[in-house]
Write a protein that holds these residues in place. Structure first.
Motif, PDB file in Angstrom:
ATOM      1  N   THR A   1     -67.462 -13.075 -28.661  1.00 17.89           N
ATOM      2  CA  THR A   1     -66.206 -13.493 -28.818  1.00 17.89           C
ATOM      3  C   THR A   1     -65.504 -14.283 -29.389  1.00 17.89           C
ATOM      4  O   THR A   1     -65.947 -16.206 -29.532  1.00 17.89           O
ATOM      5  CB  THR A   1     -65.564 -13.283 -27.253  1.00 17.89           C
ATOM      6  OG1 THR A   1     -65.557 -14.298 -26.838  1.00 17.89           O
ATOM      7  CG2 THR A   1     -65.433 -11.737 -27.096  1.00 17.89           C
ATOM      8  N   ILE A   2     -63.965 -14.366 -30.313  1.00 16.97           N
ATOM      9  CA  ILE A   2     -63.867 -15.464 -30.916  1.00 16.97           C
ATOM     10  C   ILE A   2     -63.007 -16.308 -29.999  1.00 16.97           C
ATOM     11  O   ILE A   2     -61.886 -15.266 -29.684  1.00 16.97           O
ATOM     12  CB  ILE A   2     -62.918 -14.931 -32.259  1.00 16.97           C
ATOM     13  CG1 ILE A   2     -64.089 -14.705 -33.222  1.00 16.97           C
ATOM     14  CG2 ILE A   2     -62.076 -16.191 -32.628  1.00 16.97           C
ATOM     15  CD1 ILE A   2     -63.138 -14.417 -33.684  1.00 16.97           C
ATOM     16  N   GLY A   3     -62.135 -16.782 -29.248  1.00 12.90           N
ATOM     17  CA  GLY A   3     -61.945 -17.102 -28.063  1.00 12.90           C
ATOM     18  C   GLY A   3     -61.623 -16.281 -26.968  1.00 12.90           C
ATOM     19  O   GLY A   3     -63.419 -16.431 -26.766  1.00 12.90           O
ATOM     20  N   CYS A   4     -61.175 -16.397 -25.759  1.00 12.94           N
ATOM     21  CA  CYS A   4     -61.452 -15.880 -25.149  1.00 12.94           C
ATOM     22  C   CYS A   4     -59.806 -15.219 -24.091  1.00 12.94           C
ATOM     23  O   CYS A   4     -58.739 -15.443 -23.914  1.00 12.94           O
ATOM     24  CB  CYS A   4     -61.393 -16.515 -23.268  1.00 12.94           C
ATOM     25  SG  CYS A   4     -61.745 -16.228 -21.396  1.00 12.94           S
ATOM     26  N   ALA A   5     -59.858 -13.970 -23.583  1.00 10.72           N
ATOM     27  CA  ALA A   5     -58.640 -13.678 -23.003  1.00 10.72           C
ATOM     28  C   ALA A   5     -58.041 -13.821 -21.723  1.00 10.72           C
ATOM     29  O   ALA A   5     -56.935 -13.704 -21.785  1.00 10.72           O
ATOM     30  CB  ALA A   5     -58.649 -12.091 -23.075  1.00 10.72           C
ATOM     31  N   MET A   6     -59.350 -15.063 -21.004  1.00  9.11           N
ATOM     32  CA  MET A   6     -58.906 -14.917 -20.073  1.00  9.11           C
ATOM     33  C   MET A   6     -58.546 -16.523 -20.432  1.00  9.11           C
ATOM     34  O   MET A   6     -58.749 -17.296 -21.073  1.00  9.11           O
ATOM     35  CB  MET A   6     -59.478 -14.827 -18.844  1.00  9.11           C
ATOM     36  CG  MET A   6     -59.572 -13.983 -18.349  1.00  9.11           C
ATOM     37  SD  MET A   6     -60.869 -14.174 -16.313  1.00  9.11           S
ATOM     38  CE  MET A   6     -60.824 -12.016 -16.089  1.00  9.11           C
TER      39      MET A   6
ATOM     40  N   ASP B   1     -59.300 -22.216 -29.420  1.00  5.54           N
ATOM     41  CA  ASP B   1     -59.863 -21.189 -29.295  1.00  5.54           C
ATOM     42  C   ASP B   1     -58.766 -19.722 -29.182  1.00  5.54           C
ATOM     43  O   ASP B   1     -59.168 -19.891 -28.163  1.00  5.54           O
ATOM     44  CB  ASP B   1     -61.061 -20.723 -30.030  1.00  5.54           C
ATOM     45  CG  ASP B   1     -62.284 -21.866 -30.737  1.00  5.54           C
ATOM     46  OD1 ASP B   1     -61.361 -21.834 -32.178  1.00  5.54           O
ATOM     47  OD2 ASP B   1     -62.980 -21.740 -30.095  1.00  5.54           O
ATOM     48  N   SER B   2     -57.826 -19.600 -29.913  1.00  4.74           N
ATOM     49  CA  SER B   2     -56.538 -18.328 -29.498  1.00  4.74           C
ATOM     50  C   SER B   2     -57.862 -17.588 -29.452  1.00  4.74           C
ATOM     51  O   SER B   2     -58.986 -16.845 -30.600  1.00  4.74           O
ATOM     52  CB  SER B   2     -55.818 -17.966 -29.797  1.00  4.74           C
ATOM     53  OG  SER B   2     -54.391 -19.934 -29.971  1.00  4.74           O
TER      54      SER B   2
END
Length: 183
Positions: free
Chosen positions: A4-9, A20-21
Motif C-alpha cells: 500500500t501507499i500510505g494507510c487507510a487507517m 504518506d497520505s
C-alpha cells in the motif's frame, strides 16, 4: 513488501498515515520484480517475505488479495508471511494456505479498550472481538503456531497487555511482545 501507499487507517503510534497520505496499492508487477531483485542479491538475499504495510481501503481489497496470491505462487521456495488488519473480504485463509502461506499476523497492538479508543480509533471501531474471533478462526484453519498477534508494550498497563497475551493464547495464537519506541 509493503503493497500500500500510505494507510487507510490512522493510529497515533504509527508514522505511516502521517508520512504518506493513503493512495491505494503499488503496481503488483513492480513489487514482484523488486522481490526477484532482492532474492538475486549475492551478498545478502532475504530468507523470507513479509507482506505488511498500511491497511487497504475498500476499493483496493481485491487488489491486495491478488498480491498475496501472486507472491505466494511466484515464490514457492520462500516462506511468505502476511501481517495485516483483518478487514472484511481481505483473506481467504484456506485458499492462501493451499497456495503455501507460512504465517499470518493479526496485531491487536493494544488490548485496553480505553487506550485503543484514544490511539487507534479505526481499529478500535472494528472491535477487539472482531480481531480475537479472526485469530481463533485463523488458528483453526492454519493450525498451531501459524497465527501471531503483536502487542506494543508500554502504551497500556502491563496487566492489560498480559490480558491480551492470554486472550491470544486461548484462541490458539502466538503473542509477540514489542516494546513501543516513538518514531
Amino acid at each position: 513488501l509493503s503493497p500500500t501507499i500510505g494507510c487507510a487507517m490512522v493510529c497515533d503510534f504509527c508514522n505511516i498515515p502521517f508520512d504518506d497520505s493513503y493512495a491505494g496499492l503499488k503496481p503488483a508487477d513492480v513489487m514482484i520484480e523488486s522481490l526477484r531483485v532482492a532474492f538475486a542479491d549475492p551478498i545478502q538475499p532475504p530468507r523470507h517475505i513479509l507482506i505488511s504495510g498500511g491497511t487497504p481501503g475498500p476499493p483496493h481489497i481485491a487488489g491486495l488479495r491478488e498480491v498475496y496470491e501472486r507472491v505466494i505462487v511466484e515464490f514457492p521456495q520462500r516462506l511468505v508471511d502476511i501481517m495485516m488488519v483483518p478487514v472484511p473480504d481481505l483473506f481467504d485463509l484456506p485458499h492462501l494456505d493451499s497456495l503455501g502461506l507460512n504465517q499470518i499476523s493479526i496485531n491487536l497492538e493494544i488490548f485496553d479498550e480505553d487506550v485503543a479508543a484514544q490511539v487507534m480509533r479505526h481499529k478500535h471501531r472494528q472491535g477487539r472481538q472482531w480481531y480475537l474471533d479472526f485469530i481463533a478462526d485463523a488458528a483453526d484453519t492454519l493450525g498451531t503456531g501459524r497465527v501471531r498477534s503483536m502487542f506494543m508494550v508500554g502504551l497500556e498497563s502491563m496487566d492489560s497487555t498480559l490480558a491480551g497475551v492470554r486472550a491470544v493464547l486461548e484462541r490458539g495464537g502466538v503473542p509477540v511482545l514489542s516494546p513501543f519506541l516513538p518514531d
